[in-house]
Design an enzyme around this catalytic site. Structure first.
Site, PDB file in Angstrom:
ATOM      1  N   LEU A  14       0.730  -1.294   0.022  1.00 21.61           N
ATOM      2  CA  LEU A  14       0.130   0.086   0.112  1.00 21.61           C
ATOM      3  C   LEU A  14       0.960   1.289  -0.042  1.00 21.61           C
ATOM      4  O   LEU A  14       0.465   2.188  -0.597  1.00 21.61           O
ATOM      5  CB  LEU A  14      -0.791  -0.010   1.202  1.00 21.61           C
ATOM      6  CG  LEU A  14      -2.014  -1.279   1.138  1.00 21.61           C
ATOM      7  CD1 LEU A  14      -2.703  -0.937   2.584  1.00 21.61           C
ATOM      8  CD2 LEU A  14      -3.100  -0.898   0.109  1.00 21.61           C
ATOM      9  N   VAL A  22       4.001  -1.277   4.206  1.00 22.80           N
ATOM     10  CA  VAL A  22       2.486  -1.534   4.550  1.00 22.80           C
ATOM     11  C   VAL A  22       2.201  -2.292   3.474  1.00 22.80           C
ATOM     12  O   VAL A  22       1.795  -1.777   2.343  1.00 22.80           O
ATOM     13  CB  VAL A  22       1.994  -0.373   4.883  1.00 22.80           C
ATOM     14  CG1 VAL A  22       0.504  -0.568   5.525  1.00 22.80           C
ATOM     15  CG2 VAL A  22       2.557   0.469   5.933  1.00 22.80           C
ATOM     16  N   LYS A  37       2.987  -4.935   8.415  1.00 22.41           N
ATOM     17  CA  LYS A  37       3.935  -3.922   8.363  1.00 22.41           C
ATOM     18  C   LYS A  37       5.310  -4.516   8.671  1.00 22.41           C
ATOM     19  O   LYS A  37       5.414  -5.118   9.556  1.00 22.41           O
ATOM     20  CB  LYS A  37       3.587  -2.695   9.316  1.00 22.41           C
ATOM     21  CG  LYS A  37       4.485  -1.509   9.252  1.00 22.41           C
ATOM     22  CD  LYS A  37       4.059  -0.164  10.146  1.00 22.41           C
ATOM     23  CE  LYS A  37       4.948   0.844  10.049  1.00 22.41           C
ATOM     24  NZ  LYS A  37       4.403   2.136  10.727  1.00 22.41           N
ATOM     25  N   VAL A  87      -7.799  -0.300   8.887  1.00 22.23           N
ATOM     26  CA  VAL A  87      -8.662   0.790   8.828  1.00 22.23           C
ATOM     27  C   VAL A  87      -9.148   1.254   7.707  1.00 22.23           C
ATOM     28  O   VAL A  87      -8.560   1.511   6.598  1.00 22.23           O
ATOM     29  CB  VAL A  87      -7.841   2.019   9.736  1.00 22.23           C
ATOM     30  CG1 VAL A  87      -8.705   3.220   9.857  1.00 22.23           C
ATOM     31  CG2 VAL A  87      -7.396   1.394  11.057  1.00 22.23           C
ATOM     32  N   ASP A 130       4.272  12.429  16.852  1.00 19.68           N
ATOM     33  CA  ASP A 130       3.919  12.599  15.370  1.00 19.68           C
ATOM     34  C   ASP A 130       2.668  12.803  15.075  1.00 19.68           C
ATOM     35  O   ASP A 130       2.380  12.170  13.907  1.00 19.68           O
ATOM     36  CB  ASP A 130       4.905  11.517  14.454  1.00 19.68           C
ATOM     37  CG  ASP A 130       5.224  11.934  13.262  1.00 19.68           C
ATOM     38  OD1 ASP A 130       5.138  13.125  12.835  1.00 19.68           O
ATOM     39  OD2 ASP A 130       5.335  11.085  12.299  1.00 19.68           O
ATOM     40  N   LYS A 132      -0.234  14.442  13.171  1.00 19.31           N
ATOM     41  CA  LYS A 132      -0.258  15.175  11.839  1.00 19.31           C
ATOM     42  C   LYS A 132      -1.078  14.627  11.152  1.00 19.31           C
ATOM     43  O   LYS A 132      -1.796  13.523  11.461  1.00 19.31           O
ATOM     44  CB  LYS A 132       0.922  15.033  11.216  1.00 19.31           C
ATOM     45  CG  LYS A 132       1.621  13.719  10.793  1.00 19.31           C
ATOM     46  CD  LYS A 132       2.815  13.850  10.166  1.00 19.31           C
ATOM     47  CE  LYS A 132       3.459  12.599   9.648  1.00 19.31           C
ATOM     48  NZ  LYS A 132       4.622  12.380   8.841  1.00 19.31           N
ATOM     49  N   PRO A 133      -2.025  15.349  10.168  1.00 16.76           N
ATOM     50  CA  PRO A 133      -3.050  14.988   9.385  1.00 16.76           C
ATOM     51  C   PRO A 133      -2.859  13.465   8.625  1.00 16.76           C
ATOM     52  O   PRO A 133      -3.653  12.803   8.459  1.00 16.76           O
ATOM     53  CB  PRO A 133      -2.992  15.965   8.336  1.00 16.76           C
ATOM     54  CG  PRO A 133      -2.866  17.391   8.976  1.00 16.76           C
ATOM     55  CD  PRO A 133      -1.353  16.826   9.876  1.00 16.76           C
ATOM     56  N   ASN A 135      -1.285  11.113   9.721  1.00 16.68           N
ATOM     57  CA  ASN A 135      -1.195   9.974  10.853  1.00 16.68           C
ATOM     58  C   ASN A 135      -2.578   9.862  11.241  1.00 16.68           C
ATOM     59  O   ASN A 135      -2.462   9.081  12.318  1.00 16.68           O
ATOM     60  CB  ASN A 135       0.116  10.235  11.872  1.00 16.68           C
ATOM     61  CG  ASN A 135       1.167   9.634  11.239  1.00 16.68           C
ATOM     62  OD1 ASN A 135       1.119   8.973  10.409  1.00 16.68           O
ATOM     63  ND2 ASN A 135       2.259  10.162  12.233  1.00 16.68           N
TER      64      ASN A 135
END
Length: 424
Positions: A14, A22, A37, A87, A130, A132-133, A135
């Protein structure tokens, strides 16, 4: 490729994220989609292997619906891997790239859910480092998942000591807190800074600090005053604008004290969530998902019963003194936030017309005036004057004093020629 005769990997990875790859996969034993992962073979070394194991252990310790579940950890042909919950949904970075700035109600709902994850992390001393958008993912139901604990640390726990690569930045430029930039110790307020930068991005469609080069971006973060999202997007509620501004404070002491304080601001703004076409399955379902995830968390962080009046009164007195100390130290934003919290507490116990409520509201206006937000302070004083006239009559000494305060502030503000929107 199959792992342990159980996990069948997809044909292509991915993504390549940070230290590894991943892959989509299927757990044939439980017949469910998962994520695997790996440490990248091109970058394989002992430190990265330890770091992946550490990330798996830390994520597994954080038992919260806003964090992907860890199903397995093992090795294949000498390569460690971790099996994670798959997810659904879209990262916040991709969401903003597709949709532009989000409705402020959704920004508040997303931020409240992230706050609930940070509350749970704080209970075990975990700092993500970390936030952030890219993550954070938004599920089609409106639920949030916080990803990638590869840089996380646990305070005072040698089992999770800092593991980094030579020359690797401990965070992401534009989103990592100033203390990370300077190599200073991190605590829960480090993640609050990342949350503030993320909320700014969701509200405006751009990061709060975005220089031409990495060096200029870092310099802006360290030297410039925190930006306000309302400067780029008028109409953002004052409480949300204030919160984001405070979260981006260079000094950790200027940020909210805990994620619970952040949640208390965001949760009331998370109402009437509008649909986000092509992203959410149904707005009503999203509301239910949001309530299920974050509604219970803040109550678990503090005692629920405080029956005697005397201890509560003592706590309020100590809180008022703390606000005075913050104001005297020039931390006007933090002082205003403390007084606003005291107003909420006092109103619940004694009603809107309690004399201390008026006093705290007057001090809040004074703090905003000290910050140079004159038009906002003037609006607050004028509203306070109206409420005081209604409660005490036009000739009450406190009313006369307020009239003079309004006149003085109006006179000081008029020559500047600034419009009310400039102080938002």
């Amino acid at each position: 490729m199959s792992l342990k005769d159980r996990y069948t990997l997809g044909r292509f990875p991915l993504a390549h994220k940070g230290m590894g790859e991943v892959w989509p996969a299927r757990d044939t034993q439980l017949d469910r989609a998962v994520i695997v992962k790996f440490v990248s073979t091109a970058r394989l070394n002992a430190d990265l292997m330890r770091r992946l194991r550490r990330e798996a252990l830390l994520t597994a310790r954080l038992d919260h619906p806003g964090v992907p579940a860890v199903y397995d950890f093992d090795q294949h042909a000498g390569l460690p891997y971790v099996v994670l919950q798959k997810v659904r949904g879209i990262t916040l970075a991709d969401l903003v790239a597709e949709q532009g700035p989000l409705p402020f109600q959704w920004v508040a709902a997303i931020g409240a859910q992230i706050s609930s994850v940070l509350l749970a992390a704080g209970q075990i001393g975990l700092v993500h480092r970390d936030i952030k958008p890219s993550n954070v993912m938004l599920d089609p139901s409106g639920a949030v998942k916080v990803l990638d604990f590869g840089l996380a640390v646990v305070r005072n726990d040698d089992r999770y000591s800092r593991i980094t690569e030579t020359g690797q930045a401990l965070g992401t430029v534009g989103y990592m807190a100033p203390e990370q930039i300077l190599g200073e110790p991190s605590d829960h307020r480090t993640d609050l800074y990342g949350l503030g930068a993320t909320l700014f991005d969701l509200l405006t469609g751009r990061p709060p600090f975005d220089g031409v080069t990495t060096t200029t971006t870092l310099r802006h973060q360290l030297d410039d005053p925190p930006p306000r999202p309302a400067q780029l997007r008028p109409g953002i509620p004052d409480d949300l604008d204030d919160l984001v501004h405070a979260l981006l404070s260079v000094d950790p002491r200027g940020r909210p004290a805990t994620a619970a304080d952040v949640y208390r601001v965001l949760a009331p703004l998370s109402h009437d969530l509008p649909p986000i076409p092509g992203v959410l399955t149904d707005a009503a379902e999203a509301v239910r998902a949001y309530a299920a995830i974050v509604g219970r968390v803040p109550q678990q962080t503090r005692p629920t019963a405080r029956t005697p009046a005397e201890p509560n009164a003592l706590d309020m007195d100590l809180a008022a003194r703390r606000a005075e100390q913050l104001h005297a130290a020039g931390q006007y934003r933090a002082a205003a936030r403390q007084w606003r919290h005291l107003v909420d507490q006092r109103v619940r116990r004694h009603g809107d017309d309690d004399p201390l409520v008026f006093d705290f509201r007057l001090r809040i206006a004074g703090a905003h005036s000290a910050l140079g937000e004159h038009s906002r302070a003037l609006r607050q004083l004028q509203q306070l004057l109206e409420d005081r006239v209604r409660a005490d009559g036009p000739e009450h000494p406190a009313v006369l004093h307020l009239r003079q305060e309004v006149a003085n502030l109006s006179a000081r503000h008029r020559p500047s020629g600034r419009t009310p929107s400039a102080d938002r």
